[in-house]
Design a protein around this motif. Structure first.
Motif, PDB file in Angstrom:
ATOM      1  N   LEU A   1       0.769  -1.400  -0.078  1.00 50.66           N
ATOM      2  CA  LEU A   1      -0.067   0.036  -0.070  1.00 50.66           C
ATOM      3  C   LEU A   1       0.666   1.541   0.127  1.00 50.66           C
ATOM      4  O   LEU A   1       0.583   2.151  -0.697  1.00 50.66           O
TER       5      LEU A   1
ATOM      6  N   TYR B   1      -9.067   4.166  -1.652  1.00 50.21           N
ATOM      7  CA  TYR B   1      -7.903   4.968  -1.590  1.00 50.21           C
ATOM      8  C   TYR B   1      -7.962   5.885  -0.228  1.00 50.21           C
ATOM      9  O   TYR B   1      -7.214   6.034   0.463  1.00 50.21           O
TER      10      TYR B   1
ATOM     11  N   GLY C   1      -6.730   3.344   2.022  1.00 51.35           N
ATOM     12  CA  GLY C   1      -5.650   2.743   1.569  1.00 51.35           C
ATOM     13  C   GLY C   1      -4.231   3.425   1.792  1.00 51.35           C
ATOM     14  O   GLY C   1      -3.126   2.634   1.795  1.00 51.35           O
TER      15      GLY C   1
ATOM     16  N   ASP D   1      -6.420  -2.265  -0.243  1.00 53.48           N
ATOM     17  CA  ASP D   1      -6.497  -1.347  -1.439  1.00 53.48           C
ATOM     18  C   ASP D   1      -7.842  -0.985  -1.872  1.00 53.48           C
ATOM     19  O   ASP D   1      -7.748  -0.038  -2.989  1.00 53.48           O
TER      20      ASP D   1
ATOM     21  N   CYS E   1       1.485   4.128  -3.142  1.00 51.72           N
ATOM     22  CA  CYS E   1       1.248   5.538  -2.954  1.00 51.72           C
ATOM     23  C   CYS E   1       2.191   6.676  -2.717  1.00 51.72           C
ATOM     24  O   CYS E   1       1.976   7.987  -3.031  1.00 51.72           O
TER      25      CYS E   1
END
Length: 386
Positions: free
Chosen positions: A53, A359, A362, A356, A57
């Motif tokens: 995760l 978002y 997540g 996930d 990101c």
């Protein structure tokens, strides 16, 4: 509309995350959003699942929510230009603790199946050029309260993780992050004497959680001046607190428990019988029957809502606070079984929610889960016993 005004409007829309995460960058303001890798190995451990995760990101620029003071039109820019090390994961603080998560995996789970990818991500973020821009941003006029206290506390926690490592790459990164670290510490030292009251919210502005991270950092790097200032302020704020209204928690957008985070902080400054007696006055509702049902986990009814999903975080942070409180008591203290039972119940609920799928959660919940499962809050025991 004139073309210059249109460009400015387009830039503003991009900055505040209103553009689609998958859309191109029409204003030419920064790199396109990084797409998650599809060919990486399957996770082996629980922490590997959390690492995925963060990996997906830390360099994902959009959607993005920034807290940005504009001093002039020249301050209109993309997140990756404003803060080029910590522009991903939706907001600055989540990016910081996303990088902390990746660093924590390297220091606690050597040989992770994602080690090479983690190292590449950290190397991309932690450059002298990027951190010089971060420092300039932080020290610009009008930004003294930027990410205070939550984001800057996580930054210091990131530095602590690097400080404790003998890994050559992480040791180099620790030096790269030092200038911004020094500016943050100086600002905290200026802020603490002026802070007249604790901030007892269940969200980012809460002082109890931030003080705990900062105090662990100060002890870990040997900053006695900062440690002393934090201990003095903590005792002034909380030594005489009694009967915390735990029944009023959680509020609808909490990801931190005001009561439990305060108790988790106080275990860092009161010890032995002193802490035990303080806790009895502060949380007299802790039962002696060993049960877990005295504290219900928070309920999330829409995990796609960025505020409502905070309750998944409160379950994780409650779990680590309950473990910390229990660990500060004598092994035969009759409150310990109930504290640990409630911690396990919250842990199971919280970790099950880390995914996930949305978002909204997540981009940050994996950091909270990693802080819990790797026992970061319990890993540093530099108490002076007094």
């Amino acid at each position: 509309m004139k073309s210059g005004a249109l460009a400015a409007l387009t830039a503003t829309v991009a900055i505040f995350g209103l553009a689609s995460a998958c859309s191109p960058d029409p204003a030419g303001l920064g790199p396109a959003t990084e797409e998650p890798m599809t060919d990486r190995a399957e996770p082996v451990t629980t922490e590997d699942r959390f690492a995925v995760l963060a990996l997906d990101c830390v360099h994902r620029e959009y959607p993005n929510k920034i807290s940005h003071v504009l001093n002039s039109a020249e301050d209109v820019a993309a997140p990756s230009e404003l803060t080029p090390a910590f522009y991903g994961c939706f907001d600055w603080h989540s990016s910081v603790h996303g990088h902390w998560l990746l660093t924590r995996i390297l220091t606690t789970r050597p040989g992770s199946v994602y080690e090479d990818e983690i190292r590449a991500k950290l190397a991309k973020s932690f450059t002298e050029e990027n951190l010089a821009v971060e420092l300039a941003y932080y020290t610009t006029e009008g930004r003294r309260s930027f990410e205070r206290p939550y984001g800057i506390a996580w930054y210091l926690q990131l530095v602590l993780e690097l400080e404790e490592s003998d890994d050559p790459q992480l040791a180099e990164s620790r030096e790269t992050l030092r200038p911004l670290e020094s500016a943050i510490v100086a600002e905290v030292m200026d802020w603490l004497p002026k802070l007249a009251y604790p901030i007892r919210l269940g969200t980012h502005n809460q002082t109890a959680f931030a003080f705990g991270l900062m105090l662990d950092y100060a002890r870990g790097v040997g900053n006695a001046e900062l440690e002393r200032a934090l201990v003095e302020k903590t005792l002034a704020f909380h030594r005489d607190d009694v009967d915390c209204p735990l029944a009023y928690e959680p509020s609808g957008e909490d990801f931190l428990s005001p009561c439990l985070m305060e108790a988790d902080l106080m275990r860092r400054v009161l010890f032995g019988a002193h802490y035990s007696a303080w806790l009895a006055r502060f949380l007299p509702q802790i039962p002696l029957d060993g049960g877990a049902d005295w504290l219900e986990p928070g309920v999330v009814r829409d995990a796609s809502d960025g505020k409502l999903v905070h309750l998944d975080g409160v379950n994780l942070s409650r779990a680590w606070a309950l473990e910390g409180i229990a660990g500060a008591l004598a092994a035969d203290d009759p409150r310990v079984p109930a504290l640990l039972a409630a911690a396990e119940r919250h842990k199971e609920t919280g970790i099950a929610a880390v995914s996930d799928e949305h978002y909204s959660g997540g981009h940050w919940l994996a950091s909270f889960a990693t802080y819990l499962t790797t026992k970061r809050g319990l890993a540093l025991d530099l108490r002076d016993g007094g």
